[in-house]
Design a protein around this motif. Structure first.
Motif, PDB file in Angstrom:
ATOM      1  N   VAL A 105      41.707  41.789  50.166  1.00 56.41           N
ATOM      2  CA  VAL A 105      43.639  41.997  50.806  1.00 56.41           C
ATOM      3  C   VAL A 105      43.852  41.544  52.334  1.00 56.41           C
ATOM      4  O   VAL A 105      44.911  40.551  52.728  1.00 56.41           O
ATOM      5  CB  VAL A 105      43.895  42.821  49.821  1.00 56.41           C
ATOM      6  CG1 VAL A 105      45.904  42.827  50.719  1.00 56.41           C
ATOM      7  CG2 VAL A 105      44.173  43.170  48.609  1.00 56.41           C
ATOM      8  N   ALA A 106      43.021  42.261  52.960  1.00 64.93           N
ATOM      9  CA  ALA A 106      42.606  42.057  54.585  1.00 64.93           C
ATOM     10  C   ALA A 106      42.452  39.780  54.524  1.00 64.93           C
ATOM     11  O   ALA A 106      42.987  39.684  55.736  1.00 64.93           O
ATOM     12  CB  ALA A 106      41.715  42.964  55.379  1.00 64.93           C
ATOM     13  N   SER A 107      41.895  39.631  53.646  1.00 63.07           N
ATOM     14  CA  SER A 107      41.704  38.033  53.865  1.00 63.07           C
ATOM     15  C   SER A 107      42.137  37.137  54.192  1.00 63.07           C
ATOM     16  O   SER A 107      42.794  36.467  54.385  1.00 63.07           O
ATOM     17  CB  SER A 107      39.918  37.455  53.513  1.00 63.07           C
ATOM     18  OG  SER A 107      38.617  38.310  53.445  1.00 63.07           O
ATOM     19  N   LYS A 108      43.495  38.093  52.864  1.00 62.81           N
ATOM     20  CA  LYS A 108      44.869  36.884  52.092  1.00 62.81           C
ATOM     21  C   LYS A 108      45.339  37.719  51.484  1.00 62.81           C
ATOM     22  O   LYS A 108      44.949  38.128  50.334  1.00 62.81           O
ATOM     23  CB  LYS A 108      44.271  35.390  51.445  1.00 62.81           C
ATOM     24  CG  LYS A 108      44.899  34.904  51.401  1.00 62.81           C
ATOM     25  CD  LYS A 108      44.428  32.958  51.095  1.00 62.81           C
ATOM     26  CE  LYS A 108      45.396  32.295  50.812  1.00 62.81           C
ATOM     27  NZ  LYS A 108      45.163  30.906  50.687  1.00 62.81           N
ATOM     28  N   LEU A 109      46.484  38.057  51.860  1.00 59.45           N
ATOM     29  CA  LEU A 109      47.646  38.621  50.473  1.00 59.45           C
ATOM     30  C   LEU A 109      47.276  38.853  49.251  1.00 59.45           C
ATOM     31  O   LEU A 109      47.546  39.469  48.428  1.00 59.45           O
ATOM     32  CB  LEU A 109      48.889  38.413  51.309  1.00 59.45           C
ATOM     33  CG  LEU A 109      48.931  39.092  52.914  1.00 59.45           C
ATOM     34  CD1 LEU A 109      50.543  39.040  52.934  1.00 59.45           C
ATOM     35  CD2 LEU A 109      48.462  40.937  52.704  1.00 59.45           C
ATOM     36  N   ASN A 110      47.048  37.212  49.064  1.00 58.54           N
ATOM     37  CA  ASN A 110      47.158  36.591  47.498  1.00 58.54           C
ATOM     38  C   ASN A 110      46.247  37.821  46.492  1.00 58.54           C
ATOM     39  O   ASN A 110      46.251  37.839  45.366  1.00 58.54           O
ATOM     40  CB  ASN A 110      46.748  35.016  47.618  1.00 58.54           C
ATOM     41  CG  ASN A 110      47.492  34.556  47.805  1.00 58.54           C
ATOM     42  OD1 ASN A 110      49.054  35.225  48.255  1.00 58.54           O
ATOM     43  ND2 ASN A 110      47.872  33.549  48.345  1.00 58.54           N
ATOM     44  N   ALA A 111      44.757  37.940  47.002  1.00 64.07           N
ATOM     45  CA  ALA A 111      44.189  38.864  47.225  1.00 64.07           C
ATOM     46  C   ALA A 111      44.727  40.479  45.644  1.00 64.07           C
ATOM     47  O   ALA A 111      43.918  41.030  45.264  1.00 64.07           O
ATOM     48  CB  ALA A 111      43.067  39.232  47.256  1.00 64.07           C
ATOM     49  N   ALA A 112      46.291  40.718  46.166  1.00 68.31           N
ATOM     50  CA  ALA A 112      46.465  41.835  46.302  1.00 68.31           C
ATOM     51  C   ALA A 112      46.465  42.103  44.290  1.00 68.31           C
ATOM     52  O   ALA A 112      46.790  43.180  44.077  1.00 68.31           O
ATOM     53  CB  ALA A 112      47.928  41.951  46.685  1.00 68.31           C
ATOM     54  N   LEU A 113      46.656  40.694  43.870  1.00 68.71           N
ATOM     55  CA  LEU A 113      46.766  40.651  42.168  1.00 68.71           C
ATOM     56  C   LEU A 113      45.550  41.312  41.694  1.00 68.71           C
ATOM     57  O   LEU A 113      45.382  41.490  40.890  1.00 68.71           O
ATOM     58  CB  LEU A 113      47.155  39.303  41.784  1.00 68.71           C
ATOM     59  CG  LEU A 113      48.235  38.891  40.329  1.00 68.71           C
ATOM     60  CD1 LEU A 113      48.108  39.929  39.791  1.00 68.71           C
ATOM     61  CD2 LEU A 113      47.206  37.578  39.904  1.00 68.71           C
ATOM     62  N   MET A 114      44.256  41.606  42.280  1.00 61.75           N
ATOM     63  CA  MET A 114      42.950  41.996  41.455  1.00 61.75           C
ATOM     64  C   MET A 114      43.274  43.450  41.787  1.00 61.75           C
ATOM     65  O   MET A 114      42.444  44.043  40.626  1.00 61.75           O
ATOM     66  CB  MET A 114      41.671  41.796  42.608  1.00 61.75           C
ATOM     67  CG  MET A 114      40.826  42.541  42.302  1.00 61.75           C
ATOM     68  SD  MET A 114      40.110  41.757  40.697  1.00 61.75           S
ATOM     69  CE  MET A 114      39.758  39.978  40.544  1.00 61.75           C
ATOM     70  N   ALA A 115      44.169  43.798  41.882  1.00 62.57           N
ATOM     71  CA  ALA A 115      44.281  45.783  41.903  1.00 62.57           C
ATOM     72  C   ALA A 115      44.717  45.702  41.098  1.00 62.57           C
ATOM     73  O   ALA A 115      44.141  46.332  40.305  1.00 62.57           O
ATOM     74  CB  ALA A 115      45.895  45.867  42.510  1.00 62.57           C
ATOM     75  N   ALA A 116      44.451  44.976  39.648  1.00 61.79           N
ATOM     76  CA  ALA A 116      44.909  45.342  38.108  1.00 61.79           C
ATOM     77  C   ALA A 116      44.146  45.372  37.576  1.00 61.79           C
ATOM     78  O   ALA A 116      44.193  45.961  36.109  1.00 61.79           O
ATOM     79  CB  ALA A 116      46.047  44.291  37.401  1.00 61.79           C
ATOM     80  N   ALA A 117      42.789  44.338  38.245  1.00 56.16           N
ATOM     81  CA  ALA A 117      41.328  44.593  37.076  1.00 56.16           C
ATOM     82  C   ALA A 117      40.648  46.183  37.021  1.00 56.16           C
ATOM     83  O   ALA A 117      40.524  46.255  35.950  1.00 56.16           O
ATOM     84  CB  ALA A 117      40.437  44.213  37.779  1.00 56.16           C
ATOM     85  N   LEU A 118      41.706  46.390  38.292  1.00 51.76           N
ATOM     86  CA  LEU A 118      40.735  48.200  37.571  1.00 51.76           C
ATOM     87  C   LEU A 118      40.841  49.282  36.368  1.00 51.76           C
ATOM     88  O   LEU A 118      40.470  49.476  35.568  1.00 51.76           O
ATOM     89  CB  LEU A 118      40.504  49.025  39.003  1.00 51.76           C
ATOM     90  CG  LEU A 118      39.433  50.363  39.164  1.00 51.76           C
ATOM     91  CD1 LEU A 118      38.729  50.560  38.636  1.00 51.76           C
ATOM     92  CD2 LEU A 118      40.139  51.093  40.696  1.00 51.76           C
TER      93      LEU A 118
END
Length: 269
Positions: A105-118
Motif C-alpha cells: 500500500v505504501a508503494s501504491k494505494l490500490n494494493a489496499a484491496l489485497m487486505a481482503a485476501a487474509l
C-alpha cells in the motif's frame, strides 16, 4: 520467484516451473522494470502478501494429508501459554502478511484491496478444520487478523511518511498536501478533470484492458495461455474442486473486473 512459490504451494513444481518461465518473458513486466515505475513495487509486495495468504489457506500439512487421500487438517495448537502462541505458524504468517501489505500500500494505494485476501484465507482454513476445533481456532484467527491490520498500518506509517503531517512518528494526522494530491490524481483517473492525456480513455469498451493485456502486455501466446488457465481453474471449481482455486481465481477475477471498469484501464494498472 513468488510465482514459483505460489504455484508450488497450490499445484506442483512442474506447473510452478512453467508459470515462472512464462512470467519471466512477459513483456509488460520487463518494460515496467526498465521504466522503474511504482507498478513493479506494488506487484512484488502484493504477490508477497498473497503468498503468505496462500500459506494461511493451504498449510503444508494439509497438502500432505490430501496426498494420502485424508480429509481435513490437524487441529490447531492448544491456546495455553505465550510460548505456544509464539510457536504457532499461523501467527507468523499473519504477521508477514501485514508487513507485506503495508509495503504494498505504501508503494501504491490500490494494493489496499489485497487486505481482503487474509480474511478469505482464514475462512478457507476454517473450512478445513473440524467443527469441534472451531472454538479454539476462531478467536485466535480474529486476533491474528487484527494484529496483521495493525502491523500493516505501522509499516505504511514508516514507509510512506509523506502521507502524515509528522514531525515525529506519532504525528499521524494526514498530510493535507498529500491528501490533496491523491484526490487530484483520483479525479484525473476518474475523468472528472478535463485533462488532455485523459481524452484517450473516453468511450473505451470494458474489454479494452483485457485486449491490451493479452495482445501487448503478455503477447498473444502467453496472454491466451494465461486466460485458458484461468478458465480451466474456473471449470475445476464448478466440478467441485473450488477450495484449491478460489483464492487465486477470485483475486484475479475481482481485480481485473475492478480495473476494466475504471475510466483509465491502462494495462499496467
Amino acid at each position: 520467484m513468488l510465482v514459483y512459490l505460489i504455484a508450488t504451494r497450490l499445484y506442483n513444481r512442474r506447473v510452478a516451473l512453467l508459470a515462472t518461465a512464462f512470467s519471466t518473458f512477459a513483456v509488460l513486466q520487463i518494460q515496467q522494470s526498465h521504466f522503474f515505475t511504482m507498478d513493479t513495487f506494488i506487484n512484488f509486495f502484493t504477490l508477497l502478501a498473497f503468498y503468505f495468504a496462500i500459506q494461511v489457506a493451504y498449510p503444508e500439512k494439509d497438502r500432505a494429508a490430501e496426498a494420502n487421500n485424508a480429509e481435513g487438517a490437524p487441529p490447531p495448537p492448544a491456546a495455553s501459554g505465550w510460548r505456544t502462541i509464539f510457536s504457532d505458524p499461523l501467527l507468523w504468517l499473519c504477521i508477514w502478511f501485514g508487513i507485506a501489505l503495508g509495503l504494498a500500500v505504501a508503494s501504491k494505494l490500490n494494493a489496499a484491496l489485497m487486505a481482503a485476501a487474509l480474511p478469505a484465507a482464514l475462512a478457507l482454513r476454517l473450512k478445513r478444520i473440524p467443527r469441534t476445533d472451531w472454538d479454539r481456532y476462531f478467536p485466535r484467527a480474529l486476533a491474528y487478523l487484527g494484529l496483521a491490520a495493525v502491523l500493516s498500518v505501522l509499516v505504511f506509517r514508516l514507509t510512506q511518511p509523506y502521507a502524515f503531517s509528522g514531525p515525529g512518528f506519532l504525528g499521524i494526522s494526514p498530510n493535507p498536501k498529500w491528501v490533496a494530491q491523491i484526490k487530484e490524481l483520483a479525479a484525473q483517473g476518474a475523468g472528472d478533470i478535463d485533462m488532455p492525456p485523459s481524452l484517450q480513455w473516453a468511450r473505451r469498451p470494458i474489454t479494452y484492458a483485457w485486449e491490451n493485456m493479452v495482445n501487448w502486455g503478455m503477447g498473444l501466446p502467453l496472454g491466451l495461455l494465461a486466460w485458458a488457465g484461468f478458465l480451466f481453474a474456473a471449470w475445476r471449481m464448478l466440478k467441485g474442486d473450488w477450495q484449491r482455486h478460489l483464492l487465486l481465481g477470485g483475486w484475479t477475477a475481482v481485480y481485473v473486473v475492478w480495473w476494466a471498469r475504471a475510466f483509465t484501464p491502462t494495462m499496467r494498472y
